[in-house]
Design an enzyme around this catalytic site. Structure first.
Site, PDB file in Angstrom:
ATOM      1  N   HIS A 230     -21.588 -10.697  86.750  1.00  0.00           N
ATOM      2  CA  HIS A 230     -20.665  -9.604  86.451  1.00  0.00           C
ATOM      3  C   HIS A 230     -21.252  -8.243  86.816  1.00  0.00           C
ATOM      4  O   HIS A 230     -20.661  -7.210  86.521  1.00  0.00           O
ATOM      5  CB  HIS A 230     -20.338  -9.660  84.947  1.00  0.00           C
ATOM      6  CG  HIS A 230     -19.116  -8.924  84.547  1.00  0.00           C
ATOM      7  ND1 HIS A 230     -19.119  -7.927  83.592  1.00  0.00           N
ATOM      8  CD2 HIS A 230     -17.831  -9.023  84.965  1.00  0.00           C
ATOM      9  CE1 HIS A 230     -17.903  -7.454  83.436  1.00  0.00           C
ATOM     10  NE2 HIS A 230     -17.099  -8.102  84.246  1.00  0.00           N
ATOM     11  N   LYS A 232     -22.543  -4.893  88.836  1.00  0.00           N
ATOM     12  CA  LYS A 232     -22.083  -4.019  89.912  1.00  0.00           C
ATOM     13  C   LYS A 232     -23.221  -3.050  90.214  1.00  0.00           C
ATOM     14  O   LYS A 232     -23.470  -2.113  89.452  1.00  0.00           O
ATOM     15  CB  LYS A 232     -20.832  -3.225  89.522  1.00  0.00           C
ATOM     16  CG  LYS A 232     -19.620  -4.100  89.212  1.00  0.00           C
ATOM     17  CD  LYS A 232     -19.428  -4.273  87.736  1.00  0.00           C
ATOM     18  CE  LYS A 232     -18.195  -5.089  87.421  1.00  0.00           C
ATOM     19  NZ  LYS A 232     -18.124  -5.466  86.003  1.00  0.00           N
ATOM     20  N   ASP A 237     -31.511   3.054 100.037  1.00  0.00           N
ATOM     21  CA  ASP A 237     -32.855   3.520 100.412  1.00  0.00           C
ATOM     22  C   ASP A 237     -33.826   3.569  99.240  1.00  0.00           C
ATOM     23  O   ASP A 237     -34.834   4.286  99.292  1.00  0.00           O
ATOM     24  CB  ASP A 237     -32.789   4.905 101.070  1.00  0.00           C
ATOM     25  CG  ASP A 237     -32.069   4.872 102.417  1.00  0.00           C
ATOM     26  OD1 ASP A 237     -31.982   3.786 103.004  1.00  0.00           O
ATOM     27  OD2 ASP A 237     -31.594   5.932 102.855  1.00  0.00           O
ATOM     28  N   HIS A 445     -11.257   0.322  81.079  1.00  0.00           N
ATOM     29  CA  HIS A 445     -12.219  -0.691  81.521  1.00  0.00           C
ATOM     30  C   HIS A 445     -13.659  -0.223  81.321  1.00  0.00           C
ATOM     31  O   HIS A 445     -14.600  -0.935  81.665  1.00  0.00           O
ATOM     32  CB  HIS A 445     -11.973  -1.015  82.999  1.00  0.00           C
ATOM     33  CG  HIS A 445     -12.624  -2.276  83.471  1.00  0.00           C
ATOM     34  ND1 HIS A 445     -13.674  -2.276  84.379  1.00  0.00           N
ATOM     35  CD2 HIS A 445     -12.375  -3.581  83.192  1.00  0.00           C
ATOM     36  CE1 HIS A 445     -14.031  -3.514  84.630  1.00  0.00           C
ATOM     37  NE2 HIS A 445     -13.264  -4.334  83.923  1.00  0.00           N
ATOM     38  N   LYS A 447     -17.256   0.540  79.719  1.00  0.00           N
ATOM     39  CA  LYS A 447     -18.059  -0.347  78.877  1.00  0.00           C
ATOM     40  C   LYS A 447     -19.295   0.419  78.431  1.00  0.00           C
ATOM     41  O   LYS A 447     -20.256   0.554  79.201  1.00  0.00           O
ATOM     42  CB  LYS A 447     -18.474  -1.576  79.665  1.00  0.00           C
ATOM     43  CG  LYS A 447     -17.324  -2.270  80.407  1.00  0.00           C
ATOM     44  CD  LYS A 447     -17.858  -3.034  81.606  1.00  0.00           C
ATOM     45  CE  LYS A 447     -16.735  -3.542  82.479  1.00  0.00           C
ATOM     46  NZ  LYS A 447     -15.800  -4.432  81.830  1.00  0.00           N
ATOM     47  N   ASP A 452     -24.808   9.273  68.139  1.00  0.00           N
ATOM     48  CA  ASP A 452     -25.349  10.527  67.588  1.00  0.00           C
ATOM     49  C   ASP A 452     -25.558  11.628  68.620  1.00  0.00           C
ATOM     50  O   ASP A 452     -26.333  12.555  68.385  1.00  0.00           O
ATOM     51  CB  ASP A 452     -26.675  10.257  66.872  1.00  0.00           C
ATOM     52  CG  ASP A 452     -26.506   9.398  65.629  1.00  0.00           C
ATOM     53  OD1 ASP A 452     -25.355   9.244  65.174  1.00  0.00           O
ATOM     54  OD2 ASP A 452     -27.517   8.896  65.117  1.00  0.00           O
TER      55      ASP A 452
END
Length: 527
Positions: A230, A232, A237, A445, A447, A452
């Protein structure tokens, strides 16, 4: 004809002996696999109430890969261990000297050391961060960085779709490959299942290296449907890294009418933390393609071939020690304000990951630690809220202790069962005094967790059991007030597009909704 007769005989035998097959599977589940008791009972019920279908479900979804370490890179283990031990000593030493520094000294030192010890997550300090909450802006910046690549591009996404977003990126990647830049694309076998094979052949002909994580067999049949990569990650470089929630497809730039505006969060990291993302990419790439990127030092820093690795490591540790001292000394005089100017510099970052190949649930444990340490507020954004008992208890305790706990979820499902299970668990948080919101301006979407106004964790992991235990995930933990305040400001702005679900409203929901919630919650260990 004989084949069909043999097949028919096999089916007849299986039907006649299904009770014994279920007994054997039950023994395996109970005594030979380390599973959560709720998961055990769910599978047992599945096997006995729907014996034939449940059997096939178990073959596809119930395999446990934790007994086998799927990624074992011996070439870097010893080096990483030495670096981790060295940084642990540095953090403990300087946190004692600079006792008034937050958050490195007291509140989050144990979390930093936990990530170092259990996950080899080195703390890097010389980073700058940009936050993207809109897909168009994120992909616009990504494309510009891809155009400026000089040596290599490592491109990994769970979902890659054959539409305008990927095709526009592909044109850039082809040009860079023609210029001599090394380009690698890694995608998940399930997430990339609708990409035509012809297109992948064309991509490879253009000089781009491609890897597929857990590819399907027999067309689109994938027996590892329960274990998806899952992550991404994009690394350019070794200096620029991208990590977050956006995949590659037109819905992520808000062009799918089904979802409307797509609200997500992605981070662009420039600095040493990009190397940590590079290591994570290399581990996945090595497993998927059997090409060991760790044999080439150019992907992991500016190490001259003539320099001995141990001498280089010692120099890097000395530089890191001096950098940590400088940041801690200067940090005492800094009074950050929420100026929302990007990029934000001197950001402390640890890149953490988890998956079914590891014993520790690193990302989940980080969430737990952050919840326990909260003193003022906890803000959570997640498309799926299906926590395990420990996470749910931590949030309930925080809410009942007077901590401002706020949860934001989508107003519409993309996976119905998971969404209704989310709604069920949301009720527990409301009962404890937490505040819950549904995002009404499209699809949420993003996540992440913010605590604080000091520390935040954003990446690919949802707040659910699947992300904690079954999926391969990666998150960035950012120890920086400015970045956290920028993300919290975005969260508070999102509230203007939200509907607050009150306890009274939740209690008065219709019976049909309650039934869907409870049924989905019962299946939550499998979702």
């Amino acid at each position: 004809m004989e084949i069909w007769e043999y097949l028919g005989d096999a089916i007849d035998w299986a039907l006649q002996n299904i009770l014994y097959i279920n007994m054997i599977l039950s023994i395996m589940i109970v005594f030979f696999q380390r599973r959560d008791p709720k998961s055990v009972w769910t599978w047992l019920l599945c096997l006995y109430f729907i014996p034939i279908v449940g059997f096939f479900f178990y073959l596809i979804l119930g395999q446990d890969f934790r007994k086998k370490r799927m990624f074992h890179i011996k070439e870097i283990e010893d080096t990483m261990t030495r670096s981790v031990r060295s940084q642990e000593r540095m953090i403990r030493k300087y946190s004692e000297e600079f006792t008034d520094i937050e958050p490195l000294s007291r509140d989050y030192q144990d979390l930093i050391c936990y990530n170092l010890e259990t996950g080899g997550a080195v703390l890097t300090l010389d980073n700058q961060v940009e936050v993207f909450t809109d897909g168009n802006e994120k992909f616009r910046n990504l494309k510009e960085d891809l155009r400026n690549a000089r040596h290599y591009i490592h491109f990994q996404y769970y979902i890659i779709k054959n539409d305008e977003v990927f095709l526009s990126i592909l044109e850039i990647l082809k040009k860079k490959a023609a210029e001599g830049v090394e380009v690698r694309i890694l995608y998940d076998g399930m997430g990339g299942r609708f990409m035509p094979k012809k297109l992948w052949r064309e991509i490879k002909k253009a000089g781009i290296l491609c890897g597929e994580f857990f590819p399907p067999i027999l067309g689109r049949l994938n027996l590892r449907v329960n274990y998806r990569n899952h992550r991404k990650i994009v690394v350019i470089d070794g200096k620029i890294g991208y990590v977050g929630g956006f995949n590659v497809g037109k819905e992520y730039i808000s062009k799918d009418p089904k979802f409307g505006y797509w609200r997500d969060t992605h981070l662009k990291i420039t600095g040493q933390a990009a190397l940590s993302l590079q290591i994570r990419f290399a581990l996945d790439w090595n497993y998927a393609t059997k090409e060991n990127l760790f044999l080439n030092v150019k992907y992991f820093g500016n190490l001259p071939e003539s320099e001995h690795p141990e001498e280089f490591e010692e120099k890097m540790e000395n530089n890191a020690e001096e950098e940590l001292r400088t940041v801690l000394e200067n940090g005492a005089e800094k009074k950050w304000k929420t100026e929302h100017k990007l990029p934000i510099r001197q950001v402390g970052i640890q890149i953490i990951d988890s998956g079914p190949d590891t014993k520790n649930r690193q990302i989940r444990d980080n969430y737990l630690q952050l919840f326990h340490k909260a003193r003022n507020h906890i803000y959570i954004q997640t498309p799926y809220f299906v926590p395990d008992d420990a996470v749910l208890s931590a949030l309930i305790i925080a809410a009942r202790s007077g901590i401002d706990v706020r949860l934001m979820i989508p107003c519409k499902p993309d996976h119905p069962f998971v969404y209704w299970a989310t709604y069920s668990y949301m009720g527990d948080l409301l009962e404890a005094g937490g505040k819950c919101y549904t995002y009404e301006n499209g699809f949420l979407h993003a996540k992440g967790v913010m605590v604080d106004g000091i520390v935040c964790s954003y990446g690919t992991a949802n707040m659910d059991i699947r992300s904690f235990e079954l999926n391969f995930e990666v998150n960035a933990v950012l120890y920086n007030e400015q970045v956290t305040e920028v993300l919290e400001a975005a969260f508070l702005d999102d509230l203007s597009h939200c509907h607050e679900v009150t306890p009274e409203e939740y209690q008065n929901r219709p019976l049909w909704l309650r039934v869907k919630e409870q049924g989905s919650r019962l299946l939550s260990p499998l979702l």
